[in-house]
Structures are given as C-alpha cells and as structure tokens.
Design a protein around this motif. Structure first.
Motif, PDB file in Angstrom:
ATOM      1  N   SER A  16       0.832  -1.213   0.000  1.00 24.84           N
ATOM      2  CA  SER A  16       0.000   0.000   0.000  1.00 24.84           C
ATOM      3  C   SER A  16       0.860   1.254   0.000  1.00 24.84           C
ATOM      4  N   PHE A  17       1.895   1.274   0.842  1.00 23.53           N
ATOM      5  CA  PHE A  17       2.797   2.428   0.857  1.00 23.53           C
ATOM      6  C   PHE A  17       3.550   2.554  -0.464  1.00 23.53           C
ATOM      7  N   PHE A  18       3.928   1.435  -1.052  1.00 27.84           N
ATOM      8  CA  PHE A  18       4.603   1.416  -2.339  1.00 27.84           C
ATOM      9  C   PHE A  18       3.730   2.088  -3.397  1.00 27.84           C
ATOM     10  N   VAL A  19       2.492   1.630  -3.524  1.00 29.19           N
ATOM     11  CA  VAL A  19       1.561   2.163  -4.528  1.00 29.19           C
ATOM     12  C   VAL A  19       1.245   3.631  -4.243  1.00 29.19           C
ATOM     13  N   ALA A  20       0.920   3.947  -2.998  1.00 22.84           N
ATOM     14  CA  ALA A  20       0.555   5.327  -2.647  1.00 22.84           C
ATOM     15  C   ALA A  20       1.695   6.294  -2.958  1.00 22.84           C
ATOM     16  N   ASN A  21       2.924   5.932  -2.605  1.00 24.34           N
ATOM     17  CA  ASN A  21       4.053   6.822  -2.845  1.00 24.34           C
ATOM     18  C   ASN A  21       4.371   6.966  -4.325  1.00 24.34           C
ATOM     19  N   ALA A  22       4.180   5.919  -5.100  1.00 27.47           N
ATOM     20  CA  ALA A  22       4.409   6.016  -6.547  1.00 27.47           C
ATOM     21  C   ALA A  22       3.393   6.967  -7.186  1.00 27.47           C
ATOM     22  N   ILE A  23       2.137   6.854  -6.788  1.00 30.57           N
ATOM     23  CA  ILE A  23       1.109   7.758  -7.331  1.00 30.57           C
ATOM     24  C   ILE A  23       1.368   9.188  -6.860  1.00 30.57           C
ATOM     25  N   LEU A  24       1.701   9.359  -5.595  1.00 29.41           N
ATOM     26  CA  LEU A  24       2.045  10.696  -5.097  1.00 29.41           C
ATOM     27  C   LEU A  24       3.220  11.289  -5.869  1.00 29.41           C
ATOM     28  N   SER A  25       4.216  10.474  -6.167  1.00 26.44           N
ATOM     29  CA  SER A  25       5.383  10.952  -6.914  1.00 26.44           C
ATOM     30  C   SER A  25       4.984  11.520  -8.261  1.00 26.44           C
ATOM     31  N   GLY A  50      29.111  26.680 -20.703  1.00 27.38           N
ATOM     32  CA  GLY A  50      28.754  27.974 -21.259  1.00 27.38           C
ATOM     33  C   GLY A  50      27.397  28.510 -20.825  1.00 27.38           C
ATOM     34  N   VAL A  51      26.696  27.767 -19.970  1.00 30.10           N
ATOM     35  CA  VAL A  51      25.398  28.237 -19.461  1.00 30.10           C
ATOM     36  C   VAL A  51      25.637  28.832 -18.077  1.00 30.10           C
ATOM     37  N   PRO A  52      25.416  30.145 -17.942  1.00 31.37           N
ATOM     38  CA  PRO A  52      25.700  30.798 -16.660  1.00 31.37           C
ATOM     39  C   PRO A  52      24.535  30.691 -15.666  1.00 31.37           C
ATOM     40  N   ASN A  53      24.850  30.902 -14.411  1.00 30.47           N
ATOM     41  CA  ASN A  53      23.881  31.051 -13.328  1.00 30.47           C
ATOM     42  C   ASN A  53      22.985  29.826 -13.105  1.00 30.47           C
ATOM     43  N   LEU A  54      23.532  28.638 -13.250  1.00 28.48           N
ATOM     44  CA  LEU A  54      22.755  27.434 -12.966  1.00 28.48           C
ATOM     45  C   LEU A  54      22.733  27.193 -11.453  1.00 28.48           C
ATOM     46  N   SER A  55      21.640  26.613 -10.988  1.00 22.36           N
ATOM     47  CA  SER A  55      21.540  26.271  -9.569  1.00 22.36           C
ATOM     48  C   SER A  55      20.867  24.907  -9.464  1.00 22.36           C
ATOM     49  N   TYR A  56      20.713  24.438  -8.256  1.00 17.28           N
ATOM     50  CA  TYR A  56      20.123  23.117  -8.032  1.00 17.28           C
ATOM     51  C   TYR A  56      18.605  23.220  -7.911  1.00 17.28           C
ATOM     52  N   ASN A  57      17.927  22.660  -8.899  1.00 15.72           N
ATOM     53  CA  ASN A  57      16.474  22.589  -8.900  1.00 15.72           C
ATOM     54  C   ASN A  57      16.098  21.121  -9.023  1.00 15.72           C
ATOM     55  N   MET A  58      15.085  20.714  -8.284  1.00 19.38           N
ATOM     56  CA  MET A  58      14.687  19.313  -8.289  1.00 19.38           C
ATOM     57  C   MET A  58      13.170  19.183  -8.335  1.00 19.38           C
ATOM     58  N   SER A  59      12.733  18.009  -8.731  1.00 22.50           N
ATOM     59  CA  SER A  59      11.317  17.677  -8.704  1.00 22.50           C
ATOM     60  C   SER A  59      10.932  17.318  -7.275  1.00 22.50           C
ATOM     61  N   ALA A  60       9.746  17.716  -6.863  1.00 27.76           N
ATOM     62  CA  ALA A  60       9.270  17.364  -5.517  1.00 27.76           C
ATOM     63  C   ALA A  60       9.083  15.853  -5.364  1.00 27.76           C
ATOM     64  N   GLY A  61       9.139  15.124  -6.472  1.00 26.28           N
ATOM     65  CA  GLY A  61       9.069  13.667  -6.414  1.00 26.28           C
ATOM     66  C   GLY A  61      10.198  13.053  -5.607  1.00 26.28           C
ATOM     67  N   VAL A  62      11.282  13.818  -5.388  1.00 28.05           N
ATOM     68  CA  VAL A  62      12.393  13.289  -4.588  1.00 28.05           C
ATOM     69  C   VAL A  62      11.976  13.032  -3.139  1.00 28.05           C
ATOM     70  N   LEU A  63      10.837  13.576  -2.743  1.00 28.53           N
ATOM     71  CA  LEU A  63      10.358  13.323  -1.378  1.00 28.53           C
ATOM     72  C   LEU A  63       9.876  11.882  -1.203  1.00 28.53           C
TER      73      LEU A  63
END
Length: 185
Positions: A16-25, A50-63
C-alpha cells in the motif's frame, strides 16, 4: 489470500505504501523547487558548458522516491522478485488509471462560484490552476510509467544478482546499490 498472518498483513502494508508513494510521486513531481532556496542558502550560480547562473532545482518527487525504493527492497528481501514485479505492474496500471480520472476531471465544466477565488490576496482562476497543475503530468505520463517499470525491473535484478553472490550476508551492499538505482529515476 486472507490477511490473517503477519506476513500477509506486512505485504499489504508495504504494498500500500509502495503504490501510494508512486502515485504521489507522479502528482507532486510536477513541482520544481530550488534546493538552495529551500535550505535558505545563496544560489550556487554554477557556470556549466557555457550556461551561466545554474543552480540546483529538483522535482518534488524526490520526497517519495526514496520511500518507494525502501519498500521495493523490503518486499524484494522478504517476498521475492515475483511480488515486486506484481506490485510494479499493478502500480503502473493504477498510475495510468489515476491520470485517466484526472484527465476526465479536467474536462468537467466548473461551477461559476468556484472559478474565481482569492487566495493569499491574489485572484486566481481555479479551473486554469487545476488544469495547469494536474495537466502538466499528462504530457509525460507514458514516459514516466515506462521509466518506472524499467527502473523497478533493473533495481530488482541488481538486488537479486548481489544477493545471489553474497547470500544472506552483505545486506549493506544490496542497500547501497540503491544509489545506482535511484539515479536511474
């Protein structure tokens, strides 16, 4: 199958946690957040290729993805490859079903009183907001489901290859392959 044994109840809970977290992701994954901003630190402003001003952006799916991998490992360890494959296929089907339902909900004509709402002092068109948030995932759902299934199958195979070589020893090694599998998603 009855859920009278501890093992069957454990499988039901883990599954249940497996399925719920996959759908939430899938649903929360459309939010992209700034890692530096969330941690309250200055942006790194990296210059890369050559691409300036990059920073760390992530998907909230990492939660939720780490939870999915932990569930996969526990189910794999105690219930085997067949259960993980079954849950992975079931999860892919349920993710597709969830997106079909959301797609249908997006097609419903909104009530007049609901469309314009004021949230935090800002007037919003709720129907556009609903479609904007939930509709983003619609564009990538097939690729996401395929990536999920391929990642799960590869993860399970790697886990079992390591277990075959090490036996019941070296659980730490099976768990550390998590880093390799997590990077695939």
């Amino acid at each position: 199958m009855t859920f009278k044994t501890k093992e069957s109840r454990l499988l039901l809970i883990l599954g249940s946690f497996f399925v719920a977290n996959a759908i939430l992701s899938e649903f929360i994954g459309v939010k992209i957040f700034t890692v530096e901003g969330t941690l309250g630190i200055e942006k790194f402003n990296i210059n890369l290729l050559g691409v300036p001003n990059l920073s760390y952006n992530m998907s909230a799916g990492v939660l939720t993805w780490p939870i999915i991998f932990i569930m996969t490992d526990i189910i794999n360890e105690y219930f085997g490859v067949r259960q993980v494959r079954y849950l992975s296929i079931l999860t892919a089907i349920l993710i597709a079903y969830a997106f079909i339902v959301v797609g249908g909900a997006m097609q419903l004509k909104p009530s007049d009183f609901w469309v314009t709402q004021t949230i935090n002092g800002e007037s919003l068109n709720m129907n556009n907001a609903f479609a904007g948030i939930f509709g983003q995932g619609m564009w990538i759902i097939v690729g996401s489901i395929v990536a999920f299934l391929v990642g799960q199958i590869a993860d399970v195979l790697i886990f079992h290859k390591i277990k075959k070589v090490t036996g019941d020893k070296a659980l730490w090694l099976r768990a550390t392959r998590f880093n390799i599998s997590f990077a695939m998603h």
